[in-house]
Enzyme design. Structure first.
Site, PDB file in Angstrom:
ATOM      1  N   ASP A 106       0.843  -1.199   0.000  1.00 29.18           N
ATOM      2  CA  ASP A 106       0.000   0.000   0.000  1.00 29.18           C
ATOM      3  C   ASP A 106       0.883   1.255   0.000  1.00 29.18           C
ATOM      4  O   ASP A 106       2.041   1.206   0.401  1.00 29.18           O
ATOM      5  CB  ASP A 106      -0.872   0.032   1.265  1.00 29.18           C
ATOM      6  CG  ASP A 106      -1.808  -1.157   1.336  1.00 29.18           C
ATOM      7  OD1 ASP A 106      -2.122  -1.723   0.275  1.00 29.18           O
ATOM      8  OD2 ASP A 106      -2.214  -1.513   2.460  1.00 29.18           O
TER       9      ASP A 106
HETATM   10  N1  URA Z   1      -1.227  -6.035   3.698  1.00 26.91           N
HETATM   11  C1  URA Z   1      -1.685  -4.772   3.805  1.00 26.91           C
HETATM   12  O1  URA Z   1      -2.679  -4.504   4.463  1.00 26.91           O
HETATM   13  N2  URA Z   1      -0.986  -3.806   3.171  1.00 26.91           N
HETATM   14  C2  URA Z   1       0.145  -4.035   2.480  1.00 26.91           C
HETATM   15  O2  URA Z   1       0.745  -3.088   1.946  1.00 26.91           O
HETATM   16  C3  URA Z   1       0.604  -5.355   2.378  1.00 26.91           C
HETATM   17  C4  URA Z   1      -0.099  -6.348   2.996  1.00 26.91           C
END
Ligand code: URA
Length: 259
Positions: A106
């Site tokens: 993310d």
């Molecule tokens: N899980 C999440 O919630 N965000 C990420 O960036 C990777 C795994």
């Protein structure tokens, strides 16, 4: 005239491991300039020698594998989209035109991200059959509870009804709000949604390993390093989760505590 060992030249082109190359050489299935070569340590000229494996000519261009320690605020796409692209963090001398992030984090997540131009490897990495376990460290809003270990192992049900595969979690004794989690799949916002499903909230999330490729402590946020093909092979040899947690909790908790 850049000279390197034949086995290194072949392994850097992606498809074969060193042990497979040895086996193919012994069977006479590797040729250099048309002649069978049985010695994988032969030195070749990467620009002028023609190498064939199983009758297929290998390109003189090699694939690149970059490990980036992603900082917050960058998006995992090749172009700017709702924020600057992680590609901006790859120095021009390391970048090739077909590179892309192999996997997603993310925009606000941190840590290990592989960037490559090897589409076949990315495909293998992301294939559900091969699924490579990934380990994250999280800083939680409320304390880790020991019941999470069984809940995650049984498979968390997310708010949209999705039933997660069993996952491993382990808290860090010296800090009740830090924990490691190992996932064998990669759904959208999965770690955050799994902790939300047990009534907690992820404040900071950092990926610390992708299979057997572990984020080196010396790689600061925003920095990257080139991986050799033998390091890339480690992707498919993940560490034991318990051993990983006891070996690395000091290193990664010190990083997270300061964020
Ligand atoms: N899980 C999440 O919630 N965000 C990420 O960036 C990777 C795994």
């Amino acid at each position: 005239m850049p000279q390197i060992r034949l086995d290194r030249f072949i392994s850097e082109r992606g498809e074969y491991t060193r042990s497979k190359i040895k086996e193919l050489a012994a069977k006479g299935q590797i040729r250099v300039n048309g002649a069978v070569v049985r010695k994988p340590d032969l030195k070749i000229d990467t620009e002028n020698d023609e190498v064939e494996v199983l009758g297929n000519r290998l390109s003189s261009e090699r694939f690149r594998y970059i490990l980036l320690n992603k900082p917050a605020g960058y998006v995992c796409s090749t172009e700017e989209h709702d924020g600057p692209s992680v590609m901006e963090l790859i120095p021009p001398e390391m970048r090739t035109k077909n590179m892309f992030p192999a996997g997603r984090l993310d925009k606000d997540s941190l840590g290990a991200l592989l960037v490559t131009d090897d589409g076949e490897l990315a495909h293998r990495m992301l294939s559900p059959k091969k699924h490579i376990p990934k380990i994250y460290i999280v800083k939680l809003d409320s304390s880790f509870q020991s019941k999470y270990v069984n809940l995650f192992a049984d498979g968390i049900t997310l708010s949209d009804g999705y039933q997660c595969l069993p996952a491993k979690v382990c808290n860090i004794e010296s800090s009740e709000k830090l924990a490691f989690i190992e996932l064998n799949e990669g759904k959208y916002h999965q770690v955050k949604r799994m902790f939300a499903a047990v009534g907690n909230h992820v404040e900071v999330l950092m990926r610390v390993s992708v299979g057997g490729v572990i984020l080196p402590e010396r790689l600061a946020f925003g920095e990257c390093m080139e991986l050799l093909h033998k390091d890339v092979e480690n992707l498919f040899s993940p560490p034991d989760f318990k051993a990983f947690c006891s070996e690395f909790f000091g290193v990664f908790s010190a990083i997270l505590i300061n964020i």
